[in-house]
Write a protein that holds these residues in place. Structure first.
Motif, PDB file in Angstrom:
ATOM      1  N   ALA A 110       0.889  -1.312   0.001  1.00  0.00           N
ATOM      2  CA  ALA A 110      -0.094   0.184  -0.094  1.00  0.00           C
ATOM      3  C   ALA A 110       0.761   1.287   0.020  1.00  0.00           C
ATOM      4  N   GLU A 111       2.075   1.267   0.667  1.00  0.00           N
ATOM      5  CA  GLU A 111       2.774   2.391   0.627  1.00  0.00           C
ATOM      6  C   GLU A 111       3.563   2.829  -0.529  1.00  0.00           C
ATOM      7  N   ASP A 112       3.915   1.773  -1.222  1.00  0.00           N
ATOM      8  CA  ASP A 112       4.603   1.780  -2.483  1.00  0.00           C
ATOM      9  C   ASP A 112       3.776   2.397  -3.676  1.00  0.00           C
ATOM     10  N   SER A 113       2.278   1.858  -3.289  1.00  0.00           N
ATOM     11  CA  SER A 113       1.214   2.309  -4.567  1.00  0.00           C
ATOM     12  C   SER A 113       1.196   3.715  -4.711  1.00  0.00           C
ATOM     13  N   GLN A 114       1.334   4.332  -3.450  1.00  0.00           N
ATOM     14  CA  GLN A 114       1.137   5.773  -3.359  1.00  0.00           C
ATOM     15  C   GLN A 114       2.189   6.637  -3.860  1.00  0.00           C
ATOM     16  N   ASN A 115       3.157   5.967  -4.248  1.00  0.00           N
ATOM     17  CA  ASN A 115       4.437   6.584  -4.847  1.00  0.00           C
ATOM     18  C   ASN A 115       4.464   6.066  -6.343  1.00  0.00           C
ATOM     19  N   MET A 116       3.813   6.887  -7.344  1.00  0.00           N
ATOM     20  CA  MET A 116       3.515   6.563  -8.786  1.00  0.00           C
ATOM     21  C   MET A 116       4.354   7.613  -9.340  1.00  0.00           C
ATOM     22  N   ARG A 117       4.835   7.079 -10.641  1.00  0.00           N
ATOM     23  CA  ARG A 117       5.476   8.135 -11.781  1.00  0.00           C
ATOM     24  C   ARG A 117       4.346   7.904 -12.765  1.00  0.00           C
ATOM     25  N   THR A 118       4.338   9.041 -13.593  1.00  0.00           N
ATOM     26  CA  THR A 118       3.725   9.184 -14.761  1.00  0.00           C
ATOM     27  C   THR A 118       4.761   9.229 -16.093  1.00  0.00           C
ATOM     28  N   PHE A 119       4.343   8.460 -17.152  1.00  0.00           N
ATOM     29  CA  PHE A 119       4.978   8.195 -18.284  1.00  0.00           C
ATOM     30  C   PHE A 119       4.115   8.442 -19.553  1.00  0.00           C
ATOM     31  N   LEU A 120       4.699   9.034 -20.658  1.00  0.00           N
ATOM     32  CA  LEU A 120       4.109   8.984 -22.041  1.00  0.00           C
ATOM     33  C   LEU A 120       4.951   7.989 -22.847  1.00  0.00           C
ATOM     34  N   PHE A 121       4.138   7.051 -23.382  1.00  0.00           N
ATOM     35  CA  PHE A 121       4.630   6.088 -24.477  1.00  0.00           C
ATOM     36  C   PHE A 121       4.455   6.451 -25.619  1.00  0.00           C
ATOM     37  N   ALA A 159      -7.287   0.546 -25.995  1.00  0.00           N
ATOM     38  CA  ALA A 159      -7.274   0.765 -24.715  1.00  0.00           C
ATOM     39  C   ALA A 159      -7.811   0.147 -23.783  1.00  0.00           C
ATOM     40  N   ALA A 160      -8.934  -0.462 -24.115  1.00  0.00           N
ATOM     41  CA  ALA A 160      -9.710  -1.575 -23.252  1.00  0.00           C
ATOM     42  C   ALA A 160      -8.611  -2.812 -23.209  1.00  0.00           C
ATOM     43  N   SER A 161      -7.964  -3.189 -23.932  1.00  0.00           N
ATOM     44  CA  SER A 161      -7.198  -4.205 -24.016  1.00  0.00           C
ATOM     45  C   SER A 161      -5.743  -4.031 -23.134  1.00  0.00           C
ATOM     46  N   VAL A 162      -5.264  -3.014 -22.877  1.00  0.00           N
ATOM     47  CA  VAL A 162      -4.161  -2.828 -22.236  1.00  0.00           C
ATOM     48  C   VAL A 162      -4.422  -2.221 -20.970  1.00  0.00           C
ATOM     49  N   LEU A 185      -3.840   6.189 -17.996  1.00  0.00           N
ATOM     50  CA  LEU A 185      -4.381   7.538 -17.678  1.00  0.00           C
ATOM     51  C   LEU A 185      -5.139   7.803 -19.121  1.00  0.00           C
ATOM     52  N   SER A 186      -4.471   7.858 -20.123  1.00  0.00           N
ATOM     53  CA  SER A 186      -5.004   7.865 -21.730  1.00  0.00           C
ATOM     54  C   SER A 186      -4.331   7.083 -22.774  1.00  0.00           C
ATOM     55  N   TYR A 187      -5.060   6.994 -23.857  1.00  0.00           N
ATOM     56  CA  TYR A 187      -4.515   6.133 -25.105  1.00  0.00           C
ATOM     57  C   TYR A 187      -5.182   6.812 -26.319  1.00  0.00           C
ATOM     58  N   TYR A 188      -4.237   7.314 -27.036  1.00  0.00           N
ATOM     59  CA  TYR A 188      -4.672   8.343 -28.126  1.00  0.00           C
ATOM     60  C   TYR A 188      -3.969   7.692 -29.212  1.00  0.00           C
ATOM     61  N   TYR A 243      -0.151   7.124 -28.529  1.00  0.00           N
ATOM     62  CA  TYR A 243       0.217   7.876 -27.253  1.00  0.00           C
ATOM     63  C   TYR A 243      -0.420   7.414 -26.054  1.00  0.00           C
ATOM     64  N   ILE A 244       0.144   7.088 -25.282  1.00  0.00           N
ATOM     65  CA  ILE A 244      -0.520   6.344 -23.948  1.00  0.00           C
ATOM     66  C   ILE A 244       0.287   6.863 -22.784  1.00  0.00           C
ATOM     67  N   THR A 245      -0.565   7.325 -22.090  1.00  0.00           N
ATOM     68  CA  THR A 245      -0.067   7.792 -20.697  1.00  0.00           C
ATOM     69  C   THR A 245      -0.499   6.837 -19.437  1.00  0.00           C
ATOM     70  N   VAL A 246       0.726   6.449 -18.829  1.00  0.00           N
ATOM     71  CA  VAL A 246       0.383   5.489 -17.438  1.00  0.00           C
ATOM     72  C   VAL A 246       0.979   5.950 -16.430  1.00  0.00           C
ATOM     73  N   SER A 247       0.212   5.718 -15.229  1.00  0.00           N
ATOM     74  CA  SER A 247       1.079   5.658 -13.954  1.00  0.00           C
ATOM     75  C   SER A 247       1.644   4.499 -13.540  1.00  0.00           C
ATOM     76  N   LEU A 248       2.825   4.318 -13.156  1.00  0.00           N
ATOM     77  CA  LEU A 248       3.497   3.208 -12.848  1.00  0.00           C
ATOM     78  C   LEU A 248       4.110   3.245 -11.299  1.00  0.00           C
ATOM     79  N   PRO A 249       4.333   2.237 -10.550  1.00  0.00           N
ATOM     80  CA  PRO A 249       4.995   2.175  -9.237  1.00  0.00           C
ATOM     81  C   PRO A 249       6.425   2.802  -9.350  1.00  0.00           C
TER      82      PRO A 249
END
Length: 133
Positions: A19-30, A50-53, A65-68, A77-83
């Protein structure tokens, strides 16, 4: 299909994120450029990618976060938050390189506008250090 394989290969990771680590997210654009094999697969089997990923990313402790798609350039262009786990983030990135479906693939870490404002306020500090040399 490839996204499901990624989820299957790394699904156990989600159980390692406490739970503590899941609070620390980083945001990326792929940014991905599909090759002809990927386009053939998508044309033969159209659907909302988007639904498949989304499920695979969530199973890994992340959030889609988004899939365009770029209109006129065919890139996605995919944005995601990752641990916040650099080795996991790199593994996530590398996992797509060997699937043979991308001609080009970039990962860019994003920062908030507030963080950028703080960075800009520190420029004089950096310049002052350079002036001392």
């Amino acid at each position: 299909m490839k996204h499901l394989m990624l989820g299957a290969l790394l699904a156990g990771y989600a159980t390692l994120v406490n739970a503590e680590d899941s609070q620390n997210m980083r945001t990326f654009l792929f940014i991905g450029t599909s090759n002809s094999a990927a386009w053939e697969m998508q044309i033969a089997n159209p659907g909302d990618r988007a639904a498949s990923v989304k499920g695979g990313i969530e199973a890994l402790g992340g959030e889609l976060l988004s899939y365009y798609w770029g209109l006129g350039n065919g890139k996605n262009y995919i944005t995601v938050s990752l641990p916040d786990d650099p080795t996991f983030i790199q593994a996530f990135y590398v996992s797509r390189l060997g699937d043979g479906l991308l001609d080009d693939y970039q990962m860019i870490e994003l920062m908030s506008s507030a963080d950028m404002a703080e960075a800009l306020s520190r420029v004089p500090e950096i310049k002052a250090q350079d002036d001392l040399k």
